[in-house]
Design a protein around this motif. Structure first.
Motif, short mmCIF file in Angstrom:
data_model
loop_
_atom_site.label_atom_id
_atom_site.label_comp_id
_atom_site.label_asym_id
_atom_site.label_seq_id
_atom_site.Cartn_x
_atom_site.Cartn_y
_atom_site.Cartn_z
N THR A 36 0.84 -1.20 0.00
CA THR A 36 0.00 0.00 0.00
C THR A 36 0.87 1.24 0.00
O THR A 36 0.54 2.24 -0.64
CB THR A 36 -0.93 -0.01 1.23
N ILE A 37 1.97 1.19 0.74
CA ILE A 37 2.97 2.25 0.70
C ILE A 37 4.26 1.63 0.18
O ILE A 37 4.52 0.45 0.40
CB ILE A 37 3.19 2.91 2.08
N ILE A 48 11.37 3.15 4.67
CA ILE A 48 10.16 3.82 4.21
C ILE A 48 10.37 5.32 4.23
O ILE A 48 11.01 5.85 5.15
CB ILE A 48 8.98 3.46 5.14
N ALA A 49 9.82 6.01 3.26
CA ALA A 49 9.87 7.47 3.23
C ALA A 49 8.74 8.02 4.11
O ALA A 49 7.57 7.69 3.91
CB ALA A 49 9.74 7.98 1.81
N ALA A 55 1.50 11.18 3.47
CA ALA A 55 0.60 11.37 2.33
C ALA A 55 -0.49 10.31 2.32
O ALA A 55 -1.65 10.61 2.06
CB ALA A 55 1.39 11.34 1.02
N TYR A 56 -0.14 9.07 2.63
CA TYR A 56 -1.13 7.99 2.66
C TYR A 56 -2.21 8.30 3.70
O TYR A 56 -3.40 8.19 3.42
CB TYR A 56 -0.46 6.65 2.98
N SER A 61 -3.22 8.93 -2.58
CA SER A 61 -2.63 7.66 -2.99
C SER A 61 -1.36 7.92 -3.77
O SER A 61 -1.19 8.97 -4.39
CB SER A 61 -3.61 6.84 -3.83
N GLN A 62 -0.45 6.96 -3.76
CA GLN A 62 0.81 7.14 -4.47
C GLN A 62 0.58 7.14 -5.97
O GLN A 62 1.31 7.78 -6.71
CB GLN A 62 1.78 6.03 -4.09
#
Length: 70
Positions: A36-37, A48-49, A55-56, A61-62
């Motif tokens: 999901t991320i 992880i960034a 943002a999530y 959404s990416q």
């Protein structure tokens, strides 16, 4: 450059931004496993960034960030 953290680091950063944050390490881990991320494995740790996680949880959404209509 993005702020890269481990799962534990992400949770600490989120709790620093919001002390009442309900996000747990297990929640972030599951988001990584479900893809999901975006995250990268380095040995047995996810990297992880922080900006992607924020943002999530802000509802972005990416795919929307990377999609451009011509």
């Amino acid at each position: 450059m993005k702020t890269i953290r481990t799962i534990r680091g992400i949770v600490k950063e989120l709790h620093a931004l919001d002390p009442d944050c309900a996000v747990t390490e297990n929640c972030i881990r599951q988001l990584c496993k479900d893809k999901t991320i975006s995250a990268r494995l380095s040995g047995n740790r996810y990297l992880i960034a922080l900006e992607d996680v924020v943002a999530y949880f802000n509802g972005e959404s990416q795919n929307e960030k990377n999609f451009r209509l011509y």
